[in-house]
Design a protein around this motif. Structure first.
Motif, mmCIF file in Angstrom:
data_model
loop_
_atom_site.group_PDB
_atom_site.id
_atom_site.type_symbol
_atom_site.label_atom_id
_atom_site.label_comp_id
_atom_site.label_asym_id
_atom_site.label_seq_id
_atom_site.Cartn_x
_atom_site.Cartn_y
_atom_site.Cartn_z
ATOM 1 N N TYR A 262 0.842 -1.208 0.000
ATOM 2 C CA TYR A 262 0.000 0.000 0.000
ATOM 3 C C TYR A 262 0.876 1.256 0.000
ATOM 4 O O TYR A 262 0.633 2.215 -0.724
ATOM 5 N N GLN A 263 1.930 1.219 0.825
ATOM 6 C CA GLN A 263 2.851 2.359 0.892
ATOM 7 C C GLN A 263 3.529 2.604 -0.449
ATOM 8 O O GLN A 263 3.749 3.753 -0.851
ATOM 9 N N ILE A 266 1.324 4.680 -2.514
ATOM 10 C CA ILE A 266 1.341 6.089 -2.056
ATOM 11 C C ILE A 266 2.620 6.772 -2.563
ATOM 12 O O ILE A 266 2.572 7.876 -3.120
ATOM 13 N N ASP A 267 3.750 6.097 -2.409
ATOM 14 C CA ASP A 267 5.031 6.676 -2.836
ATOM 15 C C ASP A 267 5.029 6.959 -4.340
ATOM 16 O O ASP A 267 5.497 8.006 -4.793
ATOM 17 N N PHE A 269 2.448 7.475 -6.253
ATOM 18 C CA PHE A 269 1.518 8.575 -6.530
ATOM 19 C C PHE A 269 2.197 9.914 -6.246
ATOM 20 O O PHE A 269 2.134 10.848 -7.047
ATOM 21 N N ILE A 270 2.909 10.003 -5.110
ATOM 22 C CA ILE A 270 3.572 11.262 -4.730
ATOM 23 C C ILE A 270 4.646 11.612 -5.765
ATOM 24 O O ILE A 270 4.778 12.763 -6.188
ATOM 25 N N ARG A 273 3.132 12.887 -9.108
ATOM 26 C CA ARG A 273 2.238 14.051 -9.029
ATOM 27 C C ARG A 273 2.877 15.299 -9.655
ATOM 28 O O ARG A 273 4.039 15.547 -9.545
#
Ligand SMILES: Cc1ncc(C[n+]2csc(CCOP(=O)(O)OP(=O)(O)O)c2C)c(N)n1
Ligand code: SF4
Ligand SMILES: [Mg+2]
Length: 273
Positions: A262-263, A266-267, A269-270, A273
């Protein structure tokens, strides 16, 4: 457990406990506490979660971050805690009814995700808290208040169920084999993924009395005489294994862990961005 450890890990204001004399749950709760102590975990970094049942009373007595939730939902709450705070060591204490009847769906999905939670099922083969109704682990033919003529359901083998669903550490011990189950819980906590340790408990008050199993001591002797360590089982004939059950470690594998996967999303996606 020394009085110092009792002071360190139990809430004095919640004692004495509610368990009947001879109940196996206290021994299993102690095994969890000693495992935590042996691993030298910082108790502020440990969160113990339960559902509802005699077994699920354990976190009420244990002086950690604790959640006593609703019947069958311990793993749903524990999953939320672990997702929000992946650094916490999340441990679930649950009963056979809590984990495999009303909570069965949560169990298989937590195992499937391989989320880093250690679950210890205190299996006394009955619904103890509510007066002895049969559970998914009551052996076929045995009695419960809801099976007065004998249970016709086949019972779950909890370790097999958890392993098939995807748990990466799976083991079984008993209240009689207290030192062994402490080690199994330690290994479960150390596994980075979903760990399931079945602790065969005893309920002399309902399961024992209904099924004429004798005293609590007789029930402990039964555990001693019928449990075979998986390492020794290979050398025994089918006849020698008849009416016996296996204890020890059944599965220990390394697979991707859910909060880490999951992390990664997130990483990514960041970064994008
Ligand atoms: C939603 C809901 N359904 C039913 C109950 C009643 N209930 C409380 S504990 C329990 C069974 C507990 O059995 P188990 O999980 O095996 O724990 P034990 O008491 O045997 O340790 C039930 C049916 C409840 N509290 N909430
Ligand atoms: S009813 Fe059974 S499981 Fe509950 S405390 Fe008494 S002996 Fe233990
Ligand atoms: Mg039970």
């Amino acid at each position: 457990m020394s009085s110092q450890l009792v002071k360190q890990y139990y809430r004095a204001d919640k004692l004495p406990h509610i368990w009947c004399p001879g109940c196996g749950h206290g021994t299993l709760m102690r095994a969890v506490s000693v495992a935590i102590d042996n691993l030298k975990l910082d108790k502020d970094r440990v969160c113990i979660v339960s559902g509802i049942g005699c077994s699920s009373r354990a976190p009420g007595y244990m002086d950690f971050n604790t959640l006593h939730t609703t019947h069958g939902r311990a793993l749903a709450f524990a999953t939320g805690v672990k997702m929000a705070k992946p650094d916490l060591e999340v441990i679930v204490v649950t009963g056979d009814g809590d984990a495999t009847a009303i909570g069965g769906n949560h169990l298989i999905h937590a195992a499937r995700r391989n989320i880093n939670i250690t679950t210890i099922v205190f299996n006394n083969n009955i619904y103890g808290m509510t007066g002895g109704q049969y559970s998914p682990t009551t052996p076929t033919g045995e009695l419960g208040t809801t099976a007065p003529y004998g249970n016709i359901d086949k019972s779950f083998d909890i370790p097999q169920l958890a392993a098939a669903a995807g748990a990466t550490y799976v083991a079984r011990g008993t209240a009689y084999h207290a030192q062994q189950i402490t080690k199994l819980v330690e290994k479960g906590i150390m596994n980075k993924g979903f760990s399931l340790i079945e602790g065969i408990s005893i309920c002399p008050t309902y399961y024992g009395r209904k099924n004429r199993k004798g005293t609590a001591v007789d029930m402990m002797k039964w555990q001693k005489e019928h449990a075979i360590d998986i390492k020794a089982a290979d050398k025994l004939s089918p006849e020698q294994l008849e009416d016996k059950f296996l204890i020890g470690e059944f599965k220990n594998s390394i697979e991707p862990e859910y909060t880490e996967e999951y992390q990664k999303i997130i990483d990514r996606f960041i970064k994008e961005r």
